[in-house]
Write a protein that holds these residues in place. Structure first.
Motif, PDB file in Angstrom:
ATOM      1  N   UNK A 137       0.795  -1.216   0.000  1.00 53.35           N
ATOM      2  CA  UNK A 137       0.000   0.000   0.000  1.00 53.35           C
ATOM      3  C   UNK A 137       0.830   1.269   0.000  1.00 53.35           C
ATOM      4  N   UNK A 138       2.065   1.176  -0.509  1.00 60.66           N
ATOM      5  CA  UNK A 138       2.983   2.317  -0.486  1.00 60.66           C
ATOM      6  C   UNK A 138       3.192   2.831  -1.908  1.00 60.66           C
ATOM      7  N   UNK A 139       2.927   4.097  -2.183  1.00 54.41           N
ATOM      8  CA  UNK A 139       3.161   4.649  -3.527  1.00 54.41           C
ATOM      9  C   UNK A 139       4.646   4.936  -3.743  1.00 54.41           C
ATOM     10  N   UNK A 140       5.030   5.059  -5.013  1.00 54.17           N
ATOM     11  CA  UNK A 140       6.449   5.221  -5.342  1.00 54.17           C
ATOM     12  C   UNK A 140       6.671   6.379  -6.300  1.00 54.17           C
ATOM     13  N   UNK A 141       7.842   6.968  -6.190  1.00 53.85           N
ATOM     14  CA  UNK A 141       8.291   8.011  -7.103  1.00 53.85           C
ATOM     15  C   UNK A 141       9.571   7.539  -7.765  1.00 53.85           C
ATOM     16  N   UNK A 142       9.601   7.577  -9.095  1.00 57.71           N
ATOM     17  CA  UNK A 142      10.855   7.328  -9.817  1.00 57.71           C
ATOM     18  C   UNK A 142      11.587   8.656  -9.907  1.00 57.71           C
ATOM     19  N   UNK A 221       9.908  12.212 -10.910  1.00 57.57           N
ATOM     20  CA  UNK A 221      10.586  13.449 -10.513  1.00 57.57           C
ATOM     21  C   UNK A 221      11.909  13.526 -11.266  1.00 57.57           C
ATOM     22  N   UNK A 222      12.259  14.712 -11.727  1.00 54.32           N
ATOM     23  CA  UNK A 222      13.470  14.887 -12.545  1.00 54.32           C
ATOM     24  C   UNK A 222      14.331  15.998 -11.964  1.00 54.32           C
ATOM     25  N   UNK A 223      15.614  15.731 -11.895  1.00 51.53           N
ATOM     26  CA  UNK A 223      16.567  16.714 -11.360  1.00 51.53           C
ATOM     27  C   UNK A 223      16.896  17.764 -12.429  1.00 51.53           C
ATOM     28  N   UNK A 243       1.911  10.843 -17.382  1.00 56.08           N
ATOM     29  CA  UNK A 243       1.676  10.903 -15.944  1.00 56.08           C
ATOM     30  C   UNK A 243       2.419  12.128 -15.414  1.00 56.08           C
ATOM     31  N   UNK A 244       2.167  12.549 -14.191  1.00 58.04           N
ATOM     32  CA  UNK A 244       2.854  13.742 -13.695  1.00 58.04           C
ATOM     33  C   UNK A 244       4.377  13.601 -13.751  1.00 58.04           C
ATOM     34  N   UNK A 245       5.023  14.655 -14.227  1.00 56.13           N
ATOM     35  CA  UNK A 245       6.483  14.736 -14.270  1.00 56.13           C
ATOM     36  C   UNK A 245       6.869  16.016 -13.542  1.00 56.13           C
ATOM     37  N   UNK A 246       7.530  15.867 -12.407  1.00 55.99           N
ATOM     38  CA  UNK A 246       7.743  16.981 -11.484  1.00 55.99           C
ATOM     39  C   UNK A 246       9.216  17.360 -11.426  1.00 55.99           C
ATOM     40  N   UNK A 247       9.590  18.599 -11.772  1.00 55.73           N
ATOM     41  CA  UNK A 247      10.981  19.029 -11.604  1.00 55.73           C
ATOM     42  C   UNK A 247      11.284  19.257 -10.130  1.00 55.73           C
ATOM     43  N   UNK A 248      12.470  18.861  -9.685  1.00 58.30           N
ATOM     44  CA  UNK A 248      12.838  19.088  -8.274  1.00 58.30           C
ATOM     45  C   UNK A 248      13.985  20.081  -8.150  1.00 58.30           C
TER      46      UNK A 248
END
Length: 477
Positions: A137-142, A221-223, A243-248
């Protein structure tokens, strides 16, 4: 959390990076930053890597917020004892490390079951994390430590491995990038991709691992930043990854206050040179330069007649001593204007010294970020992995000058080395002012603390919103 503002909710996040220091260090930097923001971080890796990472732990991240979880690496035939990172191995033996890394699935699953974190942030090598974490039940971020341009070059998960089975297909910009770009490998560069494209002892190619990591995670997530690569972020989210692509942000390395080994001698040499006059040369730790490449690099530095600081490191498994491969008389002829460093060097501090104005780099994304944060102009000489695409992106955006090489055999010449350095460094050559102005502009972008902090705040907000949606969905079931 009754009586508490939802935005103030602290998360428990597990970090699980690939066993390469170009991945471990940025994962740790993100861990430090999130721990400083009050979140609980469990950084999972192997015993030897954790010991090597401890000196990089931020003193501002309290010990109870950042915890290291040690999982012994399974024994694998042909993997030497104590080999726990890519720096411990010749590049051809890295598939054995991937096989051992895949063997961490059971102990990691046990840790997730017992600790019940809110999220797990993983690398592309561990493509199996999303499905395993979902069982708990744990979501993940690549977390992709490649820039958005390289992610776009790799393409959507739906692209089958067979469509990339012929390395020469990589010598053309991908058809799924709908605008003109120069993102392609050259013929001499595709030989280094064999381990990434071909089946190996680990049982999974890097193309497959990357595709599954993207396909199965909650979001990517992308650096990097929207300011640098707006067109690529839009393409990834809307067309390629869907899908969502989030800059960090860039996770710029902190300026270390401690005295690194030999810094007094290094700074004394740098202090003797004019502001912005020195070229710092560092070509990574994984690619082994040939005798011809070392000879032409050395004679090119000599021919340029410019001061230089050259870090010569012997890659793991490389039998030759790079110092023994230098041209006869080179050290004597460049004495005073050349500094040869044998082994490790405090790269961020050197790049940040006022006398350093140019960085001749292998184009690893970590090094590119360190160079721009320090305000250096970049001269580009890629060798392996994503480095060539990084170099093309920088040239495409007028952010660096690539050293000319023969397209077929990659032949490097002393003249091409000297010409690139003098173009970037010497004003009378006509273009150095352009590169220096660009470097100043990029320093403001890459080193902008306020903007980089905002990206991390937005990233955390994304994690919290997703968690709230999951909580609401599960309560309505």
């Amino acid at each position: 959390m009754a009586g508490r503002d939802r935005d103030e909710e602290m998360l428990h996040i597990v970090m699980f990076p690939w066993l390469a220091f170009g991945h471990l260090i940025p994962f740790l930097e993100l861990s430090n930053r999130l721990a400083e923001m009050g979140h609980r971080i469990s950084f999972v890796s192997t015993p030897r890597n954790i010991q090597r990472l401890l000196p990089n732990t931020s003193p501002n991240s309290s010990s109870h917020q950042l915890n290291f979880i040690s999982l012994p690496l399974p024994r694998v035939e042909n993997l030497p004892d104590q080999a726990e990172s890519t720096t411990d191995l010749p590049i051809d033996d890295v598939p054995y490390l991937k096989k051992a890394y895949d063997g961490l699935q059971v102990p990691l699953s046990n840790f997730l079951e017992s600790s019940k974190p809110d999220w797990i942030i993983h690398d592309f090598i561990s493509y199996w994390v999303p499905s395993m974490a979902a069982k708990h039940g744990i979501p993940s971020v690549f977390l992709s430590l490649f820039n958005a341009s390289f992610n776009a070059f790799v393409g959507p998960p739906s692209i089958s491995e067979s469509s990339r089975s012929n390395p020469e297909q990589l010598c053309l910009p991908p058809e799924w990038i709908p605008f003109p770009s120069n993102l392609a490998f050259r013929k001499h560069e595709i030989a280094s991709l064999s381990n990434n494209l071909a089946a190996n002892v680990s049982g999974a190619t890097d193309v497959f691992r990357f595709a599954k990591a993207v396909e199965d995670c909650s979001f990517v997530a992308i650096r990097s930043s929207m300011e640098l690569e707006p067109e690529m972020f839009n393409l990834l989210e809307q067309k390629l990854f869907e899908k969502p692509v989030v800059p960090i942000g860039f996770l710029p390395p902190p300026r270390q206050d401690k005295q690194e080994y030999d810094w007094a001698r290094i700074s004394d040499w740098l202090d003797k040179h004019k502001q912005g006059s020195v070229t710092y040369v560092a070509l990574g730790t994984e690619a082994a330069l040939s005798q011809q490449e070392i000879t032409e690099m050395a004679l090119g530095l000599e021919l340029s007649d410019l001061p230089f600081f050259w870090v010569l490191r012997k890659p793991s498994g490389f039998t030759e001593d790079p110092f023994g491969m230098l041209p006869v008389g080179f050290e004597e002829r460049t004495k005073g204007r050349g500094y040869l460093c044998n082994g490790w060097a405090p790269q961020p501090r050197i790049l940040g010294h006022a006398s350093v104005g140019c960085f001749l780099t292998h184009c690893g994304w970590n090094s590119i970020i360190e160079g721009f944060v320090s305000g250096c102009s970049l001269v580009l000489l890629p060798f392996i992995h994503d480095q060539a695409i990084n170099a093309r992106m920088l040239v495409w955006k007028n952010m660096g000058l690539e050293i000319e090489r023969d397209d077929k055999d990659g032949l490097l010449t002393r003249e091409s080395v000297s010409r690139a350095l003098r173009t970037v460094q010497v004003e009378e050559e006509g273009q150095s002012l352009k590169y220096r102005a660009k470097a100043k502009e990029l320093k403001e972008m890459f080193g902008d603390k306020v903007q980089n902090d905002k990206y991390l705040e937005d990233f955390i907000r994304h994690l919290k919103v997703h968690k709230s949606i999951r909580r609401l969905t599960s309560s309505n079931v």
